[in-house]
Design a protein around this motif. Structure first.
Motif, short mmCIF file in Angstrom:
data_model
loop_
_atom_site.label_atom_id
_atom_site.label_comp_id
_atom_site.label_asym_id
_atom_site.label_seq_id
_atom_site.Cartn_x
_atom_site.Cartn_y
_atom_site.Cartn_z
N SER A 39 0.84 -1.19 0.00
CA SER A 39 0.00 0.00 0.00
C SER A 39 0.89 1.25 0.00
N PRO A 40 1.37 1.69 -1.18
CA PRO A 40 2.30 2.82 -1.25
C PRO A 40 1.77 4.13 -0.66
N GLU A 41 0.47 4.27 -0.55
CA GLU A 41 -0.10 5.52 -0.02
C GLU A 41 -0.13 5.55 1.51
N ASP A 42 0.18 4.41 2.16
CA ASP A 42 0.08 4.34 3.62
C ASP A 42 1.38 3.77 4.19
N PHE A 43 2.27 4.64 4.67
CA PHE A 43 3.57 4.19 5.15
C PHE A 43 3.46 3.23 6.33
#
Length: 83
Positions: A39-43
């Protein structure tokens, strides 16, 4: 792993896992660390954990230098990382 000791930009890709390591990046060019994720949008969903427990070792803890216990050190050379 080794990257050229120059001013070129470099990327380091880190695969999923838990690593008991100390990471030292000693180069002049810009360097980006990228951890594997679904999930690249949620570190917070990064699949990589790097940790170090060297501070527990009394020899290192009493060395008088915080650089010896760091998880990540970024400096142009090893010597310049010393506090």
């Amino acid at each position: 792993m080794s990257s050229p000791h120059d001013f070129s930009p470099r990327f380091i890709l880190v695969g999923a896992g838990s690593f008991h390591e100390s990471v030292n990046i000693s180069r002049h060019g810009p360097t980006t660390l990228l951890g594997q994720t679904d999930s690249p949008e949620d570190f917070s969903k990064n699949l990589v954990t790097i940790w170090n427990s060297s501070a527990i070792n009394q020899t290192v803890a009493n060395s008088g230098d915080d650089a010896a216990t760091a998880v990540l050190t970024i400096a142009p050379s090893d010597a310049s990382a010393l506090v």
